[in-house]
Design an enzyme around this catalytic site. Structure first.
Site, mmCIF file in Angstrom:
data_model
loop_
_atom_site.group_PDB
_atom_site.id
_atom_site.type_symbol
_atom_site.label_atom_id
_atom_site.label_comp_id
_atom_site.label_asym_id
_atom_site.label_seq_id
_atom_site.Cartn_x
_atom_site.Cartn_y
_atom_site.Cartn_z
ATOM 1 N N TYR A 143 0.488 -0.951 0.497
ATOM 2 C CA TYR A 143 0.201 -0.312 0.133
ATOM 3 C C TYR A 143 1.039 1.081 0.077
ATOM 4 O O TYR A 143 1.521 1.403 1.043
ATOM 5 C CB TYR A 143 -0.696 -0.538 1.444
ATOM 6 N N ASP A 246 9.155 2.658 0.336
ATOM 7 C CA ASP A 246 8.322 3.461 1.061
ATOM 8 C C ASP A 246 8.432 2.735 2.302
ATOM 9 O O ASP A 246 8.603 1.975 2.803
ATOM 10 C CB ASP A 246 7.131 3.020 0.075
ATOM 11 N N LYS A 274 4.263 9.056 8.734
ATOM 12 C CA LYS A 274 4.090 8.135 9.976
ATOM 13 C C LYS A 274 5.195 8.470 11.982
ATOM 14 O O LYS A 274 5.087 9.476 12.317
ATOM 15 C CB LYS A 274 4.261 6.616 10.409
HETATM 16 N N1 PMP Z 1 2.278 4.155 2.110
HETATM 17 C C1 PMP Z 1 2.612 3.771 3.494
HETATM 18 C C2 PMP Z 1 3.751 2.334 2.889
HETATM 19 C C3 PMP Z 1 1.324 3.191 4.422
HETATM 20 O O1 PMP Z 1 1.484 2.384 4.744
HETATM 21 C C4 PMP Z 1 0.979 3.646 4.151
HETATM 22 C C5 PMP Z 1 -0.295 4.736 5.162
HETATM 23 N N2 PMP Z 1 -1.174 3.341 5.713
HETATM 24 C C6 PMP Z 1 1.068 5.325 3.047
HETATM 25 C C7 PMP Z 1 2.376 5.408 2.345
HETATM 26 C C8 PMP Z 1 0.046 6.378 3.062
HETATM 27 O O2 PMP Z 1 0.422 7.304 4.517
HETATM 28 P P1 PMP Z 1 -1.029 8.662 4.613
HETATM 29 O O3 PMP Z 1 -2.010 7.648 4.910
HETATM 30 O O4 PMP Z 1 -0.224 9.264 5.499
HETATM 31 O O5 PMP Z 1 -1.154 9.336 3.401
#
Ligand code: PMP
Length: 436
Positions: A143, A246, A274
């Site tokens: 994701y 990521d 995060k």
């Molecule tokens: N990349 C990863 C690996 C994630 O886990 C997430 C959110 N869980 C995102 C991108 C997107 O981040 P955000 O919810 O802050 O937009």
């Protein structure tokens, strides 16, 4: 058995009157009877509107690395915001945070954003601009945010959506996403060396980027096979592809330098969010000098009104300072290791086939299987229903992981040895109850 006491239930009803499904992110909707309304959080605990306390292992899907309402972070934010919050000019705090991120993670340069999604979509644009190519590779079950381009073959996919394992073309995960976008996205099974190599032999010259969550933070913390990330690095070099880690979930959580440090591999671009801000909205794109300098006023766009805003940046400055000066990751890892061992022992004693995977700061439990999972399709084969039953029994006992086994258990610095002991007792009881 509803998770809502009377006050929580009443407020949730009101929430639904004004907010679609009563939540501001679809992932938070657990149904009309089981969606929680939170009153407050402190350290490793949260309390719902009825005053019921939970040891929080969701930690807002990962950001709370130190603990809720962490005093040193909140203090720095309070002090900073008294001098204004947004100027559309560079501030000293932004420079401090950028310097810390570069020092801690080894990237040469960094641009700040507010959310993980903003970081990943800008990273994709940078990679495309840098290479002059348009397609990219991602992996099944990964994701990368609420961005149309990335919402193919995510961890929300059923087997039907994923299609054949050897077919990189998958269905979009949401209504409202133009089908044509799928032409740019190649979804490959994680940890499959052969499919990756074959795909690049055919299309390597057309690929701008390979996006990878180095640990599958949205699919039960599945780990890379030894050599797989190295293979991706090697192939990116061979075909001139931008490697994007990521690290929205792994960054500042599995090591101060994230997955690059943990696995000893350098990416060309890295996205963070995060844990960078202990729950305040801040994210970052970092990377190699040459790739980051693709960003050019008037040529290649990156921007945002709130990028580098004082509140997020002050929180990151304090959080990173604590990460550098206190044994945060070591402490969390010790607690996580105790949890992983305890959970493994309980499930073995109770005769439930299982695998405990991930890393101690973001761990996962897969039931109904005994072999280490290597890709998202392995996760799907597990017993998600039994996992959910155990999670709901745990929540009733004041221990709150996500009820969805794809979401790892996240740990924070404030989690004590007593909390771990309490959790393991509750886990033992929850497994017995779920079996009944
Ligand atoms: N990349 C990863 C690996 C994630 O886990 C997430 C959110 N869980 C995102 C991108 C997107 O981040 P955000 O919810 O802050 O937009």
């Amino acid at each position: 058995m509803s998770m809502q006491g009377p006050k929580t239930r009443e407020l949730f009803r009101k929430a639904k009157q004004y907010i679609p499904h009563g939540v501001n992110s679809n992932f938070r909707y657990w149904g009309d009877e089981d969606t929680v309304v939170v009153q407050r959080g402190k350290g490793t605990y949260i309390w719902d509107m009825d005053g019921k306390r939970y040891i929080d292992y969701r930690l807002a899907f990962g950001p709370i690395i130190l603990g809720h309402a962490y005093p040193a972070v909140n203090q720095r934010v309070k002090e900073a915001m008294d001098n204004g919050t947004l100027f559309a000019w560079t501030t000293p705090l932004e420079i401090s945070v950028a310097e810390r991120i570069c020092r801690m993670t080894g990237v040469d340069k960094v641009r700040l954003t507010n959310t993980g999604s903003e970081a990943t979509f800008h990273a994709l644009r940078i990679a495309r601009a840098y290479t002059g190519r348009e397609k990219f590779i991602k992996f099944e079950g990964q994701y990368h945010g609420m961005v149309d381009y990335f919402m193919f073959g995510t961890a929300s996919s059923s087997e039907k959506h994923l299609g054949a394992r050897t077919d990189p073309r998958t269905a979009a995960m949401s209504l409202g996403i133009p089908e044509g976008i799928g032409d740019y996205v190649l979804n490959l099974p994680f940890n499959d060396f052969e499919i990756l190599e074959e795909t690049l032999e055919k299309q390597g010259e057309q690929i701008a980027a390979i996006f990878v969550e180095p640990i599958l933070g949205n699919a039960a913390g599945i780990l890379p096979k030894p050599g797989f990330l190295e293979k991706i690095r090697e192939l990116c070099d061979k075909y001139g592809i931008v490697l994007v880690f990521d690290e929205v979930k792994t960054g500042f959580r599995i090591a101060n330098g994230g997955a690059q440090e943990y696995f000893g591999i350098r990416a060309d671009l890295v996205t963070f969010a995060k844990s960078l801000g202990n729950g305040f909205p801040i994210a970052a794109i970092g990377g190699r000098e040459e790739v980051m300098m693709t960003i050019q006023p008037g040529k290649m766009a990156h921007g945002g009104t709130y990028s580098g805003n004082v509140v997020g940046v002050a929180a990151a400055d304090a959080t990173l300072e604590i990460l550098e000066n206190e044994p945060v990751i070591e402490t969390i890892s010790a607690r996580g290791t105790a949890l992983m061992e305890g959970i493994d022992e309980i499930l073995t004693e109770q005769g439930i086939p299982h695998v405990v995977t991930g890393v101690p700061s973001m761990l996962s439990i897969l039931l109904g299987m005994e072999d280490e999972p290597h890709e998202f399709r392995d996760y799907i084969k597990g017993d998600g229903d039994l996992y959910e039953a155990i999670a709901l029994e745990l929540i009733a006992r004041g221990v709150m992981p996500d009820s969805d086994g794809r979401e790892p258990w996240f740990l924070c610095y404030a989690l004590s040895e007593d909390d771990v002991a309490y959790t393991l007792d509750a886990f033992n009881e929850a497994v017995k109850a779920a079996k009944r």
